[in-house]
Structure formats: structure tokens, C-alpha cells
Design an enzyme around this catalytic site. Structure first.
Site, PDB file in Angstrom:
ATOM      1  N   LYS A   1      -9.840   2.333  -1.898  1.00  0.00           N
ATOM      2  CA  LYS A   1      -9.968   1.803  -0.536  1.00  0.00           C
ATOM      3  C   LYS A   1     -11.254   2.297   0.120  1.00  0.00           C
ATOM      4  O   LYS A   1     -11.522   3.494   0.184  1.00  0.00           O
ATOM      5  CB  LYS A   1      -8.753   2.231   0.283  1.00  0.00           C
ATOM      6  CG  LYS A   1      -8.687   1.646   1.683  1.00  0.00           C
ATOM      7  CD  LYS A   1      -7.391   2.104   2.361  1.00  0.00           C
ATOM      8  CE  LYS A   1      -7.236   1.556   3.760  1.00  0.00           C
ATOM      9  NZ  LYS A   1      -5.998   2.061   4.398  1.00  0.00           N
TER      10      LYS A   1
ATOM     11  N   GLU B   1       0.825  -1.210   0.000  1.00  0.00           N
ATOM     12  CA  GLU B   1       0.000   0.000   0.000  1.00  0.00           C
ATOM     13  C   GLU B   1       0.862   1.266   0.000  1.00  0.00           C
ATOM     14  O   GLU B   1       1.827   1.366   0.763  1.00  0.00           O
ATOM     15  CB  GLU B   1      -0.881   0.000   1.257  1.00  0.00           C
ATOM     16  CG  GLU B   1      -1.761   1.230   1.423  1.00  0.00           C
ATOM     17  CD  GLU B   1      -2.445   1.291   2.781  1.00  0.00           C
ATOM     18  OE1 GLU B   1      -3.491   1.950   2.878  1.00  0.00           O
ATOM     19  OE2 GLU B   1      -1.938   0.661   3.744  1.00  0.00           O
TER      20      GLU B   1
ATOM     21  N   CYS C   1      -5.230  -2.878   3.354  1.00  0.00           N
ATOM     22  CA  CYS C   1      -4.850  -2.606   4.740  1.00  0.00           C
ATOM     23  C   CYS C   1      -6.025  -2.639   5.734  1.00  0.00           C
ATOM     24  O   CYS C   1      -6.472  -3.711   6.113  1.00  0.00           O
ATOM     25  CB  CYS C   1      -4.091  -1.281   4.804  1.00  0.00           C
ATOM     26  SG  CYS C   1      -3.018  -1.137   6.270  1.00  0.00           S
TER      27      CYS C   1
END
Length: 260
Positions: free
Chosen positions: A112, A40, A147
Site C-alpha cells: 500500500k 484489507e 483503501c
């Protein structure tokens, strides 16, 4: 299939341009892999929120996209290029993952959904995505996550319902919560009966030590390969057919009663 995770040390002494060149060379060195995965926000650092606006780039034609497209094409691999700070045409920032085909074409984009930071950092500076993303690859269906998404099992259930057999997660996970990383990655694999390919960063950036420990977990929750704390290239062979066999042998997904 052969999966390779490239755990990158995000060194603050290295400029984003220098890092792009170095990472492109690392990707090119993985010719022969089927899928290569990067972490990421590796161009800037997941916790370097003060640099997000200055380093933001478009998905199409941005410096990271251009460099990773060329690297994927040169290596002849599917490349999950981790994520970048995207600036969309309206000026909004997103934490955006890019998936490239072996011909260098952009095959999938994932913004995300769950932004980390509570009342600071990414949670304040970036907009959240609103779409669960899967991509059909020659060797299986990949579900994309980033994440902090790891802490939200409902997203992974939606990915499985979308056909995901490989759950591909890029991350910049802090070392102080390494134990959570190791438990949650295995939990997502077990409950989804899917492979999890989780690639994180190494080193320390913005004063936050990174966990490293990128890992590949099979549908039974067994760790197939795991990196240490430093920069490392991690490769292992996956039998994607094991996903279907596991789900047939132990059909927990069929037995769900409560649904959202």
C-alpha cells in the site's frame, strides 16, 4: 467473467487463526468464479493498529499466504487475498496485498502506497510502498490498490496507463465515511473508464464500525452489484470487453492535455 467479493465481518472475538480457517472455507465455496476478492487486513483488522506488530507475517510462507494459496488452488480461482501486515526481512511493516493464481502460486504483491492515520496508526507504524502494480490475468489486466489509495486519483491514472481494465481495491473503510466511499469508487470508475471491484469489511473492530457496502462499478459508473453492511458474498458477471468499447466510444483518456 464472474467476480466475487467476500465482505468479511472482522469480529474481535474471533482469533486471526480462526478467521483464516473460516475465510479459507468461504474462498473454497466460490469454485466457478474467475476472480475472488477479500478485504484489507482482514486477519487482524484495519484499525487494530495495536496488534499489527504481533500479527505481522512474511509474504512467503506466512500463515495467511499459505492458507489463501491452498484455498485458491482448491477452488481453482484467481484470488486477491486482501492484505496482511507484512514484516519484511529487515523488520519493516507493510500493508501488503497478495494475488494468487488458480494453481496457488503467488502472482503479484502490492504494498500500500498511501498509509492512513495522519500522525498515528498505520501512517506511523508501517512503511509505504513505492510501486504501482498491475497483473495480467486471462480475462483482463488488474490494477491493485488498497483503501486510502482510493482518495488519490493519480495512482489510478498510473494504473490505467499500465493497462488496467479492472481496478481491484481491498479496504477496511469506516461507516462514518460511507458516503465518501460510494462517491469515490464511482468516480475512479468513470474517470478511468474501467471496472472497479471494491471489497471492504463488515462489523466493528478496534471500536470502529466498518462501512461494508462492497461494490462492483462498470466503466460508465453504473453500480452492477452492492453489498449491505453485514458479512456477505457478492457476485456479478462482468464483460471486460466493455472497457475497450467505452474508451473507443467516449475517448476522454485520449484527450488528456495536462500530464504529470
Amino acid at each position: 467473467m464472474r467476480a466475487t467479493l467476500v465482505q468479511i465481518d472482522v469480529d474481535p472475538a474471533e482469533t486471526p487463526a480462526e478467521r483464516r480457517g473460516r475465510v479459507a472455507a468461504l474462498v473454497r465455496a466460490q469454485a466457478g468464479a474467475d476472480l475472488v476478492v477479500l478485504p484489507e487486513l482482514w486477519p487482524v483488522g484495519a484499525f487494530a493498529s495495536g496488534e499489527f506488530a504481533a500479527e505481522a507475517e512474511p509474504v512467503e510462507g506466512g500463515p495467511t499466504a499459505e492458507a489463501m494459496s491452498a484455498a485458491a488452488r482448491d477452488a481453482g480461482v484467481w484470488l486477491h487475498a486482501g492484505s496482511v501486515v507484512e514484516r519484511d526481512p529487515a523488520g519493516a511493516l507493510y500493508n501488503t496485498s497478495l494475488l494468487f493464481a488458480p494453481d496457488g502460486e503467488l502472482a503479484a504483491v502490492y504494498r500500500k502506497i498511501h498509509r492512513f492515520g495522519f500522525d498515528s496508526g498505520e501512517a506511523v507504524l508501517m512503511s509505504g510502498g513505492d510501486r504501482v502494480v498491475t497483473a495480467r490475468l486471462p480475462f483482463g489486466v488488474a490494477g491493485l490498490a488498497t483503501c486510502y489509495d482510493l482518495r488519490f486519483p493519480e495512482q489510478f491514472r498510473l494504473l490505467v496507463e499500465g493497462g488496467a481494465e479492472l481496478l481491484v481495491l481491498c479496504a477496511g473503510w469506516p461507516a462514518r465515511r460511507l458516503a465518501h466511499w460510494q462517491v469515490l469508487v464511482r468516480a475512479r470508475a468513470i474517470e478511468s473508464q474501467a471496472y472497479v471491484l471494491a471489497c471492504g469489511t463488515a462489523g466493528t473492530h478496534a471500536g470502529v464500525e466498518q462501512a461494508g457496502h462492497s461494490v462492483v462499478v462498470d466503466p460508465w459508473g453504473e453500480v452492477l452489484c452492492e453489498a449491505g453492511a453485514g458479512e456477505q458474498v457478492l457476485s456479478c458477471e462482468l464483460d471486460v470487453g466493455l472497457v475497450g468499447r467505452t474508451r473507443a466510444q467516449f475517448p476522454v483518456l485520449r484527450d488528456r492535455v495536462l500530464r504529470g
